[in-house]
Design a protein around this motif. Structure first.
Motif, PDB file in Angstrom:
ATOM      1  N   GLN A   1      -9.545 -76.979 -82.054  1.00 29.37           N
ATOM      2  CA  GLN A   1      -9.853 -78.100 -81.169  1.00 29.37           C
ATOM      3  C   GLN A   1     -10.364 -79.279 -81.984  1.00 29.37           C
ATOM      4  N   ALA A   2     -11.237 -78.995 -82.954  1.00 25.48           N
ATOM      5  CA  ALA A   2     -11.762 -80.073 -83.787  1.00 25.48           C
ATOM      6  C   ALA A   2     -10.643 -80.751 -84.561  1.00 25.48           C
TER       7      ALA A   2
ATOM      8  N   PHE B   1      -7.529 -80.887 -83.672  1.00 22.50           N
ATOM      9  CA  PHE B   1      -6.746 -81.644 -82.708  1.00 22.50           C
ATOM     10  C   PHE B   1      -7.422 -82.986 -82.417  1.00 22.50           C
ATOM     11  N   ALA B   2      -8.742 -82.950 -82.267  1.00 17.22           N
ATOM     12  CA  ALA B   2      -9.468 -84.204 -82.012  1.00 17.22           C
ATOM     13  C   ALA B   2      -9.314 -85.164 -83.187  1.00 17.22           C
TER      14      ALA B   2
ATOM     15  N   SER C   1      -5.861 -86.598 -83.232  1.00 20.37           N
ATOM     16  CA  SER C   1      -5.659 -87.598 -82.166  1.00 20.37           C
ATOM     17  C   SER C   1      -6.262 -88.924 -82.575  1.00 20.37           C
ATOM     18  N   VAL C   2      -7.485 -88.865 -83.057  1.00 19.86           N
ATOM     19  CA  VAL C   2      -8.151 -90.104 -83.457  1.00 19.86           C
ATOM     20  C   VAL C   2      -7.380 -90.768 -84.583  1.00 19.86           C
TER      21      VAL C   2
ATOM     22  N   PHE D   1      -4.269 -90.535 -85.288  1.00 19.98           N
ATOM     23  CA  PHE D   1      -3.016 -91.105 -84.789  1.00 19.98           C
ATOM     24  C   PHE D   1      -3.255 -92.466 -84.155  1.00 19.98           C
ATOM     25  N   VAL D   2      -4.270 -92.529 -83.310  1.00 22.38           N
ATOM     26  CA  VAL D   2      -4.535 -93.803 -82.616  1.00 22.38           C
ATOM     27  C   VAL D   2      -4.931 -94.877 -83.625  1.00 22.38           C
TER      28      VAL D   2
ATOM     29  N   ALA E   1      -1.901 -95.934 -85.573  1.00 19.84           N
ATOM     30  CA  ALA E   1      -0.981 -96.705 -84.721  1.00 19.84           C
ATOM     31  C   ALA E   1      -1.490 -98.125 -84.535  1.00 19.84           C
ATOM     32  N   LEU E   2      -2.767 -98.251 -84.231  1.00 17.84           N
ATOM     33  CA  LEU E   2      -3.308 -99.587 -84.010  1.00 17.84           C
ATOM     34  C   LEU E   2      -3.290-100.408 -85.292  1.00 17.84           C
TER      35      LEU E   2
ATOM     36  N   LEU F   1       0.262-101.524 -85.862  1.00 20.53           N
ATOM     37  CA  LEU F   1       0.620-102.587 -84.913  1.00 20.53           C
ATOM     38  C   LEU F   1      -0.050-103.889 -85.291  1.00 20.53           C
ATOM     39  N   ASP F   2      -1.305-103.788 -85.732  1.00 23.22           N
ATOM     40  CA  ASP F   2      -2.017-105.010 -86.119  1.00 23.22           C
ATOM     41  C   ASP F   2      -1.322-105.672 -87.288  1.00 23.22           C
TER      42      ASP F   2
ATOM     43  N   ALA G   1       1.831-105.435 -87.963  1.00 20.90           N
ATOM     44  CA  ALA G   1       3.089-106.034 -87.473  1.00 20.90           C
ATOM     45  C   ALA G   1       2.805-107.349 -86.767  1.00 20.90           C
ATOM     46  N   GLY G   2       1.684-107.431 -86.094  1.00 21.26           N
ATOM     47  CA  GLY G   2       1.301-108.679 -85.456  1.00 21.26           C
ATOM     48  C   GLY G   2       1.990-108.874 -84.124  1.00 21.26           C
TER      49      GLY G   2
END
Lengths: 460, 1027
Positions: A12-13, A15-16, A19-20, A22-23, A26-27, A30-31, A33-34
């Motif tokens: 679980q840890a 996975f957490a 997840s973090v 990945f986000v 991703a951000l 994306l930042d 890329a603008g």
């Protein structure tokens, strides 16, 4: 804790964490890329615009507006006379495609001006004003501005100098007027501080009232509220006249074409800087470039306006002004005509690949001429065509090659066939264009005027 | 007045005669035998028993006859009901001869000396004027449990008992008590008393008529006492508050009905003068509270109780006459038997008492310990045992301090707070109108939320500004409460659920929404937890707790409320559904339930659905957001108190919570994590203009992330606290401690920020930029304002509201909005700026920004735009230059704003003095002709409800509203013509101008249908009555 429980807790840890991660990734990606770049806007379908023509007027002055339509479709023009009182209802005209329209106006006062609005297609506008013995010609101002510099003024004996300030807008304009001369400190008069030009009106500032006996009087306008357009108007001996559109911003470089004059030219400069500046001038002609008037690294005093003699040959020439160390000046070129009439031009601070030239004479007969200036490093080929008055037949266009750092005159017979027409010049490189004309006046006088062209928008 | 004792003394009777009256109905059989036996075994010598067979069953009848003989059993041919049966029995000679009547319930069993004790209390203890004596009623099976020791009531006639439920008899009431009323399980009534005031009011339910009888007896000057020496045992359900009968009126209804009747009969006129209005007001408040809580049946009970009293007022008045005629004491002498507050709060006081007991116990256990330890233990106990109470108290304190400056203000402004109309009727009128009254008109229907706001405004004494303030202030607390409830439903423990609610309510997104006055978004943020919980329940492995119809109805209502307030809500829900489709256990069932719920929501919003779908779903979009990852991660979409880096406590807490979750909560946690991540990424993509317009709503996705993050915190805390004592210390405990620290520090500092911060809304003087006076103050007459801002970054300055549209023009790209001079209006909540009018406006702006036209003023004139306003520094230089280049638009000096004034602006509605050339332009649709428009003399028309009015006109009337054939120049019935390709004009020939729209009937029918549908939906989702 049992092994399975421990394992699932670890899972679980993880996975957490995943997840973090990945986000965050991703951000971050994306930042980098603008945001999506916005699409540009295509040209609209409702061309319209306006010119402001601070031509001045008076009982001794006649004015003709010249409106050129280089496009194919007809355009509508709305003319509004501006003066010291409220505006009269505007007059409306249609200008067929590929033609020039001349509109005679009768400005009764020295400070009169005209606002020219066009719809449905691009129109170029200029004016010619003339007295019995002299003529003046200039393009109308494409933009109003909050800052104007007008270099050409003279309050010597026999010369009456004016600055015509036009405010065609719905709100008043408030400005400060400062006069510069060669040796005196700048003149700020209380009546010309926070001077209000009411909405829809035009005024003439009589420089002689504030500064007499100066061979050069330059004017700057600082508009704190609203916008105006301004041009200088000098009446000499009550017979001859010259006019020059002001500059909206000082520049480090400018071109002053001239032709048909006597060769006696004066480069008038005004600097508002608090320190001296240095400048030079180059003469461009059909020959090799050379220093103009011996002006190399010439020093010009702080907050001063001066004239510098730049004698040239009578043929098509141009004076290229340049400053050193990025200093900024405003200028104009005074050119003595074949007889006593003096012409002036504000020159151009930028080159363009297309121009519209207006005739610099409103009389017939007239001897019009036009020249092209190429200050680039490669030769430029320009095609010149006539925009005749309505009903006229345009002759075939001509092609002119302008060598690098040189000038070239438009063949005189092209314009001679229809002296009231405008010219359209389209080149394959940046050039500067000017028109000039002489015409007989009263008592053997010969009127002489210079008129800069107006750059033609790429998509009229 | 003679007392029973003196009467007896005067007659020389030492032992008064008592007639026990027993009314046996249909349900007495189980206990009748014991009752009769107890009466037979009474030690009191002069006791007679008279039974009334009022519909008893055969066995009971048989028993009565065997026990008492036929002479002592009166049989009613048909059941009269308890009161009538008693009255009939009292008319018998043997009743008239008795000194006392003892009313005995057939379910009651009296102790052997009960009757004697009752009589003793009436005449033998030196208390004068005893009219009624009651017994100590205990439980039949557990005699230590008290049921009744006499009762009081509040000022409004509602019975109140000092007993706690299940209270044990420890002798605490073992003294003769003078009370307001006693139970009729065993009630001794003096003959004088019943002869003077009569018996029970036969109109009232027998169970609730005791109070009225005893009250009347009190008013007549007699005492009502309870003697603990007389003990009566009754079964649990037969004593005290009776249970609701299936299919019959509810207990609440009977109690309210009886209370109002008793109040009207028994109070003097002076008392009634203030009590009746107060009772009415409290009734209204109760109805409102019950309605808001969806306890509609109970609310209807209150209404029905009042209505019954209105309908039976003549009977009440006639009975009142008798009561007042028999009056011997003033009302104030009875106050000591009544509770002081009209609001009954025994439960709260009981809870408070319980808390104090707990704290005392802890204090005693910690005696001798250091003060810190004692405080820690007491705090831990309080927080651990009563987390909701602690959380509520803290929230009240924080909230009160936070909004202290807003509460007292008459008018709120600032942020994007929409202006409410001056009259409540305008809100309803907008809903019932066929055309939009806000800029540029058009047929797009408003959101049903406008109607709800109108209804609330009527409730708020017709003051919409009160509703504006109420909704704004209630947004964040409601979000916290609904998040708490959703968390509890998702198996989060109460303590962690309180933390979850606090984290959600103090999150950056909620606070930003409140700070900026985003009413629609605040409602959506509040409703989202409930919707998310329902989505989770729909896709859960187990069936939803409610029956399918109720579940679907509830889902439909929740979706409809959210979408009506903030259409982008549907994007958050759709994302949640997608996540469940990917990861949910029961996909088919979930999709079916969600589809049905969506259809139901569409039905509830049916006039609004075309508005939502118009223009490619523009209504769903929002043009505010952020692309800064750090701000987005902590959901700080915009500025405001609580959006600082500390707000990162929510995502950090969510990440830690995700790591701590275990067991059955893993599934919901995984889905919440996916939803949170999707929300963040989608919010960024929307703000960066990568998504189509209909999918582009950064705040909606951020709200999805917020509710998911809060959920993760709850799941993690629940898992952690549930296993805390089962595991040895390790990394998990460290993570749990870290989570507690993050949440503790985060919530504390967010609370500080909230209490100390300055909100975006406030007084108009402080929140509206001073430069607005250039626009709003200096200019007269109606006009419109075009608000501009750049592509990315913040929104528009107040009072513009949010940007409505975006125009891509390379470096001159702008977002813009069009408003009346008052700014954005709540009438446009959820409604997009779409239609031919806005499309033409965009066309005009394209011409200006492309640099093609320099007569932007003329192009903007048909829209009534007199000013173009941008915040200084917000407008891109290219756009600023484009506007500055216009010849008919002039820059107005102002600090803080860039303001252009349109010199050829048209009023939004005016009669025009035009020439033929102007008429030609008026009739044109292409911008190249419209650009030639010049200033013409115009006389403004007055805006009135439904249209415009003006003086006589012979010429052209222009209205800057979308052309619609339904518009009409009243009086002459002239039809409109199109102006400028989209607007409306009329030709007038000397008549007064009255422009109205004739097509509002369909809209009114829609409003009626909508009202019925919503009432039906709310009824379907009502809370079951607590029986």
């Amino acid at each position: 804790m049992s092994a399975s429980r421990e394992g699932s807790a670890r899972g679980q840890a993880l996975f957490a964490l995943a997840s973090v991660a990945f986000v965050v990734i991703a951000l971050t990606w994306l930042d980098r890329a603008g945001p999506r770049a916005p699409a540009s806007l295509a040209a609209g379908e409702a061309p319209s615009g306006a010119w402001i023509c601070p031509h001045g007027g008076g009982a001794d002055l006649s004015v003709a507006l010249l409106l050129a339509n280089p496009g194919e479709a007809a355009a509508t023009v709305r003319l509004t006379q501006l003066g010291a009182e409220a505006t009269a209802p505007p007059a409306r005209y249609d200008v067929p495609g590929g033609t020039t329209l001349r509109v005679n106006v009768a400005p009764g006062a020295r400070g009169d001006a005209t606002a020219v609005e066009f719809f449905g297609g691009w129109i170029g506008a200029g004016w010619v004003s003339f007295t019995d013995a002299g003529a003046a010609a200039e393009p109308c101002a494409a933009e109003a501005s909050q800052r104007w510099s007008l270099a050409d003024g003279s309050t010597e004996l026999g010369e009456e100098s004016y600055v015509v300030v036009a405010n065609p807008f719905a709100g008043p304009a408030v400005m400060d007027v400062v006069l510069y001369s060669a040796d005196r400190p700048p003149v700020r008069h209380s009546e010309w501080t926070d001077l209000v030009v009411p909405a829809g009106q035009s005024v003439a500032l009589h420089l002689n009232e504030r500064l007499k006996g100066e061979p050069v009087v330059a004017t700057t306008l600082e508009v704190s509220v609203g916008r105006v357009a301004a041009a200088s108007l000098v009446v000499s001996d009550r017979t001859t006249v010259r006019s020059a559109l002001g500059w909206t911003e000082p520049a480090a470089e400018a071109w002053f074409p001239t032709m048909k004059g006597s060769g006696q030219n004066e480069l008038v400069l005004v600097s508002t800087a608090s320190a001296s500046i240095r400048f030079g001038a180059t003469s461009l002609s059909e020959d090799q470039p050379r220093p103009a008037g011996g002006l190399t690294e010439q020093e010009h005093g702080p907050t001063a306006a001066r004239a510098y003699a730049v004698p040239e040959e009578a043929g098509p020439t141009a004076v290229r002004l340049f400053t050193l160390e990025g200093a900024l000046v405003s200028g104009a070129l005074r050119v003595l005509g074949p007889r006593t009439d003096v012409g002036s031009t504000g020159g151009s601070v930028s080159a363009s690949e297309a121009w519209v030239l207006f005739p610099a004479s409103a009389r017939i007969p007239a001897d019009p001429g036009a020249l092209l200036v190429n200050d680039g490093d490669v030769a430029v080929v320009a095609s010149v065509e006539l925009l005749p008055e309505e009903g006229g037949t345009p002759p075939p266009s001509v092609s002119i090659t302008v060598p690098p750092h040189a000038t070239a005159a438009v063949p005189p017979d092209l314009w001679a066939t229809a002296p009231g027409s405008a010219l359209v010049v389209r080149a394959d490189g940046p050039i500067v264009a000017l028109s000039a004309a002489t015409s007989p006046g009263s008592r053997d006088a010969e009127a002489f005027a210079l008129s800069m062209g107006v750059p033609l928008p790429l998509l009229p | 007045m003679t007392s029973p004792a003196s009467t007896l003394a005067s007659t020389g009777t030492a032992t008064p005669s008592v007639l026990a009256l027993l009314v046996v109905g249909a349900r007495a059989a189980p206990w009748l035998r014991d009752c009769l036996l107890s009466l037979a075994n009474q030690s009191y010598p002069r006791l007679g028993v008279l039974a009334v067979d009022d519909g008893a069953d055969e066995d009971s009848r048989e028993l009565l006859l065997r026990s008492l003989g036929p002479r002592r059993v009166l049989r009613n041919e048909r059941p009269l009901g308890g009161v009538r049966a008693v009255r009939a029995a009292l008319d018998r000679p043997m009743a008239k001869g008795a000194d006392f009547i003892l009313i005995v319930e057939p379910s009651a069993s009296l102790d052997r000396d009960a009757v004697g004790r009752l009589v003793e209390a009436a005449v033998g203890i030196g208390v004068e004027d005893v009219g009624v004596v009651g017994a100590k009623i205990v439980d039949k099976d557990d005699p230590r449990t008290l049921h009744d020791i006499g009762r009081s009531s509040d000022r409004f006639g509602h019975p109140a008992s000092a007993l706690q439920p299940g209270e044990i008899d420890q002798g605490q009431f073992d003294r003769v008590l003078e009370v307001l009323c006693v139970s009729s399980a065993a009630m001794l009534i003096a003959r004088e008393a019943w002869e003077r005031v009569g018996v029970w009011d036969e109109r009232l339910d027998r169970a609730h008529a005791d109070l009225d009888l005893c009250w009347r007896i009190r008013v007549a000057g007699y005492r009502v006492v309870m003697t603990p020496l007389a003990r009566v045992r009754v079964p649990g359900t037969a004593a005290g508050a009776p249970a609701d009968r299936d299919g019959g009126p509810s207990r609440r209804y009977e109690e309210d009905r009886a209370a109002i009747t008793a109040m009207l009969k028994n109070y003097g006129l002076l008392s009634l003068a203030w009590l009746v209005p107060t009772a009415l007001l409290m009734g209204v408040i109760r109805i409102a509270y019950l309605s808001v809580a969806r306890r509609f049946e109970e609310a209807l009970d209150v209404v029905a109780a009042w209505w019954w009293n209105v309908a039976h007022l003549p009977g009440t008045v006639s009975r009142r006459r008798r009561v007042q005629k028999a009056r011997r004491v003033r009302d104030r002498s009875l106050r000591r038997f009544m509770e002081s507050a009209g609001v009954r709060s025994p439960r709260w006081f009981a809870t408070a008492e319980r808390i104090l007991e707990e704290q005392r116990a802890i204090d005693e256990a910690d005696e001798g310990e250091p003060i810190q330890r004692r405080l820690r233990d007491r705090t831990a106990s309080l927080v651990g045992t009563h987390p909701v109470i602690v959380g509520t108290l803290l929230a009240i304190v924080v909230g009160a301090v936070a909004v202290r400056e807003l509460v007292g203000l008459d008018v709120l402004a600032g942020g994007v707070l929409p202006a409410f109309p001056a009259r409540a009727g305008d809100l309803i009128g907008e809903l019932a109108s066929a055309v939009r009254s806000t800029p540029l008109g058009g047929p797009l229907a408003p959101s049903p939320a406008v109607g709800a706001l109108g209804a609330l405004s009527f409730v708020a004494f017709g003051d919409p500004s009160t509703v504006q303030k109420a909704i704004l202030l209630a947004g964040a607390p409601l979000a916290a409460i609904l998040m708490y409830r959703a968390a509890v439903r998702l198996s989060v423990r109460p303590g962690p659920a309180v933390v979850v609610g606090a984290a959600y309510g103090l999150g950056a997104l909620t606070l930003w929404s409140f700070s900026e006055g985003r009413i629609g978004l605040s409602i959506a943020i509040a409703v989202l937890p409930a919707a998310a919980e329902r989505v989770e329940a729909a896709f859960a492995r187990e069936e939803p707790p409610d029956d399918p119809q109720r579940f679907v109805a509830g889902m439909a209502v929740t979706l409809a409320v959210g979408v009506a307030a903030y259409p982008g809500f549907v994007l958050a829900i759709a994302t949640l559904v997608m996540v469940r489709v990917c990861l949910g256990p029961s996909r088919a069932r979930g999709l079916l339930l969600m589809s049905l719920g969506a259809i139901g929501a569409a039905v509830l919003l049916f006039p609004f659905v075309p508005t939502l779908l118009t223009d490619g779903g523009r209504a769903l979009s929002s043009l505010v957001g952020t692309t800064e990852p750090d701000r987005l991660a902590r959901l700080a979409i915009g500025p405001g108190p609580g959006t600082w880096p500390i707000a990162a406590f929510l995502p950090i807490g969510a990440a830690l919570g995700l790591g701590l979750v275990r067991g059955p909560l893993r599934g919901p946690a995984a889905r919440a994590a996916l939803a949170a991540g999707a929300g963040l990424i989608l919010s960024w993509l929307a703000a960066a203009n990568y998504l189509p317009s209909a999918l582009s709503n950064p705040p909606a996705y951020a709200a999805l992330a917020a509710v998911s993050m809060a959920g993760l915190i709850g799941f993690g805390l629940t898992s952690f606290t549930g296993s805390l004592r089962l595991e040895a210390f390790g990394l998990r405990q460290v993570a749990g401690g870290l989570l507690a620290a993050v949440l503790g520090v985060g919530l504390f500092l967010q609370s500080v920020a909230v209490m100390a911060g300055t909100w975006g809304v406030g007084t108009p003087q402080e929140r509206i930029p001073p430069a607005w006076t250039v626009v709003g103050g200096a200019a007269d007459g109606p006009f419109r304002v075009l608000w501009l801002t750049g592509d990315l970054g913040g929104g528009l300055p107040p009072p513009a509201g949010d940007p409505q549209r975006r125009l891509e023009a390379g470096p001159a790209t702008i977002r813009y909005a069009l408003t009346d001079r008052g700014g954005v209006s709540v009438l446009d909540i959820g409604r997009p700026f779409s239609g031919p009018g806005p499309d033409h406006l965009e066309l005009a702006l394209r011409e200006i920004l492309a640099g093609t036209s320099r007569h932007g003023g003329a192009l903007l004139a048909p829209f009534g735009i007199r000013f173009v306003v941008a915040e200084r520094g917000a407008l891109p230089a290219a756009a600023h230059d484009a506007f500055h280049a216009q010849v008919d638009v002039n820059l107005v000096p102002a600090s803080g704003f860039v303001i252009f004034r349109n010199s050829v602006a048209l009023p939004p509605a005016a009669s025009l003095a035009v020439e033929p050339a102007d008429l030609q332009i008026l009739g044109a649709a292409d911008p190249s002709t419209i650009a030639m428009w010049r200033r013409v003399p115009a006389t403004t028309l007055e805006r009135v409800p439904g249209g415009w009015d003006g003086a006589d006109v012979d010429g052209t009337v222009f209205v800057s509203t979308e052309y619609d054939a339904g518009w009409e120049l009243k009086g002459v019935g002239r039809r409109p013509e199109v102006a400028f390709g989209w607007a409306t004009r009329f030709r007038a020939e000397g008549e007064p101008v009255r422009i109205r729209h004739g097509g509002s009937l369909p809209a009114r029918i829609q409003v009626a249908l909508l009202t019925i549908l919503w009432l039906a939906a709310l009824w379907a989702t009502r809370k079951p009555v607590a029986r």
